[in-house]
Design a protein around this motif. Structure first.
Motif, short mmCIF file in Angstrom:
data_model
loop_
_atom_site.label_atom_id
_atom_site.label_comp_id
_atom_site.label_asym_id
_atom_site.label_seq_id
_atom_site.Cartn_x
_atom_site.Cartn_y
_atom_site.Cartn_z
N ASP A 48 5.71 5.73 0.94
CA ASP A 48 5.57 4.52 0.12
C ASP A 48 4.74 3.47 0.85
O ASP A 48 3.87 2.82 0.26
CB ASP A 48 6.94 3.95 -0.22
CG ASP A 48 7.71 4.85 -1.17
OD1 ASP A 48 7.12 5.30 -2.17
OD2 ASP A 48 8.89 5.11 -0.91
N ILE A 49 5.02 3.32 2.15
CA ILE A 49 4.27 2.33 2.94
C ILE A 49 2.83 2.81 3.14
O ILE A 49 1.89 2.00 3.15
CB ILE A 49 4.97 2.07 4.28
CG1 ILE A 49 6.42 1.61 4.01
CG2 ILE A 49 4.23 1.00 5.08
CD1 ILE A 49 6.56 0.48 3.00
N LEU A 50 2.62 4.12 3.25
CA LEU A 50 1.27 4.66 3.28
C LEU A 50 0.51 4.28 2.01
O LEU A 50 -0.68 3.94 2.05
CB LEU A 50 1.32 6.18 3.44
CG LEU A 50 -0.03 6.90 3.55
CD1 LEU A 50 -0.75 6.53 4.84
CD2 LEU A 50 0.18 8.42 3.46
N GLY A 51 1.21 4.33 0.88
CA GLY A 51 0.60 3.92 -0.37
C GLY A 51 0.17 2.46 -0.34
O GLY A 51 -0.90 2.09 -0.87
N ARG A 52 0.97 1.62 0.29
CA ARG A 52 0.60 0.21 0.42
C ARG A 52 -0.61 0.05 1.34
O ARG A 52 -1.49 -0.79 1.07
CB ARG A 52 1.79 -0.59 0.96
CG ARG A 52 1.50 -2.07 1.18
CD ARG A 52 1.02 -2.77 -0.07
NE ARG A 52 0.59 -4.14 0.21
CZ ARG A 52 -0.30 -4.80 -0.50
NH1 ARG A 52 -0.87 -4.24 -1.56
NH2 ARG A 52 -0.64 -6.03 -0.17
N VAL A 53 -0.70 0.84 2.39
CA VAL A 53 -1.90 0.82 3.25
C VAL A 53 -3.13 1.17 2.43
O VAL A 53 -4.19 0.53 2.54
CB VAL A 53 -1.73 1.78 4.45
CG1 VAL A 53 -3.05 1.92 5.21
CG2 VAL A 53 -0.63 1.30 5.39
N ILE A 54 -3.02 2.18 1.57
CA ILE A 54 -4.14 2.56 0.71
C ILE A 54 -4.56 1.39 -0.17
O ILE A 54 -5.76 1.14 -0.35
CB ILE A 54 -3.75 3.79 -0.15
CG1 ILE A 54 -3.62 5.03 0.73
CG2 ILE A 54 -4.77 4.03 -1.26
CD1 ILE A 54 -3.03 6.24 0.03
N GLU A 55 -3.60 0.67 -0.71
CA GLU A 55 -3.93 -0.48 -1.55
C GLU A 55 -4.72 -1.53 -0.79
O GLU A 55 -5.73 -2.05 -1.28
CB GLU A 55 -2.65 -1.11 -2.11
CG GLU A 55 -1.95 -0.27 -3.16
CD GLU A 55 -0.83 -1.02 -3.86
OE1 GLU A 55 -0.54 -0.69 -5.02
OE2 GLU A 55 -0.24 -1.94 -3.25
N VAL A 56 -4.27 -1.85 0.41
CA VAL A 56 -4.92 -2.89 1.20
C VAL A 56 -6.33 -2.46 1.60
O VAL A 56 -7.30 -3.22 1.49
CB VAL A 56 -4.08 -3.23 2.45
CG1 VAL A 56 -4.84 -4.17 3.38
CG2 VAL A 56 -2.76 -3.88 2.02
N VAL A 57 -6.47 -1.21 2.05
CA VAL A 57 -7.77 -0.72 2.51
C VAL A 57 -8.76 -0.58 1.36
O VAL A 57 -9.94 -0.92 1.48
CB VAL A 57 -7.61 0.62 3.26
CG1 VAL A 57 -8.97 1.21 3.60
CG2 VAL A 57 -6.78 0.42 4.53
N SER A 58 -8.28 -0.09 0.22
CA SER A 58 -9.18 0.18 -0.90
C SER A 58 -9.44 -1.04 -1.78
O SER A 58 -10.44 -1.08 -2.51
CB SER A 58 -8.60 1.30 -1.77
OG SER A 58 -7.44 0.86 -2.47
N GLY A 59 -8.53 -2.02 -1.73
CA GLY A 59 -8.65 -3.16 -2.63
C GLY A 59 -8.25 -2.84 -4.05
O GLY A 59 -8.53 -3.61 -4.98
#
Length: 427
Positions: free
Chosen positions: A223-234
């Motif tokens: 789930d936190i990996l998913g949040r990293v994806i959000e931040v990196v990808s915008g």
């Protein structure tokens, strides 16, 4: 004018040819079982077992898909899609896949690694500042002899690799003992419909169950990996996965929620007495759209959608002429990252089981022995709490998708399906 009409006719012909080609691209090639070295009789035996279990009231229904050598050899629905309504199971039934979301989110993150926008050894606090200073829960005897929870500082940061291999120190609260798990349950992490950003911030305030990089423990890491994806990808997690995986792969029914009335009758339902998969954890209703997009357990999908994802993996990262991952990246993901050589020990609830390590999003078979399954070394797999299961066996050029909504019997069918499908391998 003649040239103009001829051009229109040519364009129309091209369009008419493109439409069936596009339709064909949405499904994998098929073959009889014997053509790809499988036994029809043996695969039918497994289907008959599933049908008998439906008849006895053990499970509502299931969809079984077996593919080998790039072709779907068995694709059978059995039982009921919705036992309350009596709806027959159908091949395009939509299932809550829960933790079978994890391999998809992990592949999405690896795509960002290949893009040069993320590194596996990055501390996640680079992207999520709330994880800059973490503590680890330690249980000690209290004055009355009962354990109390104290905290010590984390000895090193959580990395992206830790999130992908479940060595972050994060945990799950809904199963297993321990005061940190109890703290997870008491924190109300999912209360009041949080966004993934809000969920991440809430989780960061809790102590870790283990020091980062020391112990494999199944967790909210993805789930936190998913949040990293959000931040990196915008982008939101779903927007990124839709653009980079779901739409190009033709996974048209793989989403986090099913708000469309036209798709809702295809949602598979469990038996009314088989909805719980842990403490305070029951099967959700995907018809109700919430803010949280759980990369660790929130997706719904169909057998054919997930089959396209797995065929891409079995092909070394490409499908229908489009590359999603490089073969070396996929090799890294399906290698064992959670072992003594990496300084990691299995936690008390080591879900991969004997003979298996854990890669970046998958359990990975270390060799042909140890595990009580007839798959080959190098096979990788994962399942969902709602009953779904998949595995990919590169040495046997095979993958399997089992779609089922039965938390109670999920482990039973994982073993049963493996045994009976490998009994069907005749060459």
């Amino acid at each position: 004018m003649k040239f103009f009409k001829r051009t229109l006719r040519t364009a129309a012909l091209g369009l008419s040819l493109a439409i069936p080609l596009l339709a064909a691209a949405q499904s994998l090639p098929t073959a009889t079982p014997e053509r790809v070295g499988l036994s029809t009789e043996r695969l039918q035996m497994l289907t008959d077992v599933l049908k008998a279990d439906v008849a006895s009231g053990k499970i509502p229904g299931a969809v079984l898909l077996v593919a080998r050598q790039g072709k779907v050899a068995w694709f059978e629905p059995v039982g009921k899609l919705d036992p309350a309504a009596g709806t027959p199971m159908q091949r395009d039934g939509i299932f809550r896949i829960y933790s079978m979301s994890k391999p998809i989110t992990s592949v999405a993150a690896m795509m960002l690694v290949e893009d040069g926008r993320l590194k596996l050894d990055d501390p996640i606090s680079t992207y999520l500042p709330e994880y800059a200073t973490m503590t680890v829960g330690v249980e000690k005897p209290g004055a009355d002899g009962k354990p109390v929870l104290e905290t010590v500082p984390a000895r090193r940061p959580i990395t992206v690799q830790d999130l992908m291999r479940h060595t972050s120190g994060l945990t799950y609260g809904f199963f297993g003992p321990g005061l940190v798990k109890q703290a997870y349950n008491a924190a109300g992490l999912g209360a009041n419909d949080p966004t993934l950003a809000e969920f991440s911030q809430r989780l960061a305030k809790l102590p870790l169950a283990y020091q980062p990089g020391t112990t494999w423990d199944y967790s909210q890491s993805t789930d936190i990996l998913g949040r990293v994806i959000e931040v990196v990808s915008g982008q939101s997690l779903y927007q990124f996965e839709k653009a980079r995986l779901f739409d190009p792969l033709g996974m048209k029914d793989t989403t986090y929620y099913v708000p469309e009335p036209a798709r809702q009758p295809r949602i598979a339902e469990p038996l009314p007495t088989d909805r719980s998969f842990g403490v305070g954890a029951d099967l959700n209703d995907p018809r109700i759209v919430r803010k949280l997009e759980s990369g660790g357990g929130g997706l719904v999908s169909t057998a054919s959608d997930y089959a396209r994802f797995l065929q891409m993996l079995l092909n070394g990262g490409s499908l229908d002429g489009k590359r999603y991952l490089g073969p070396r990246s996929l090799s890294l993901m399906t290698a064992d990252h959670s072992n003594a050589g990496a300084g990691i020990v299995p936690g008390p609830l080591y879900l991969p089981g004997p003979g298996y390590g854990f890669g970046l999003g998958f359990a990975v078979r270390r060799n042909d022995g140890e595990a009580p399954y007839p798959s080959a070394g190098g096979e990788y797999n994962w399942g969902g709490a709602g009953g779904t299961y998949m595995w990919v066996d590169p040495k046997n050029e095979m993958f399997v998708v089992l779609m089922l909504q039965s938390p109670k019997y999920r482990t039973h069918y994982r073993s049963l399906t493996r045994d009976m499908i490998y009994a069907a391998v005749i060459k």
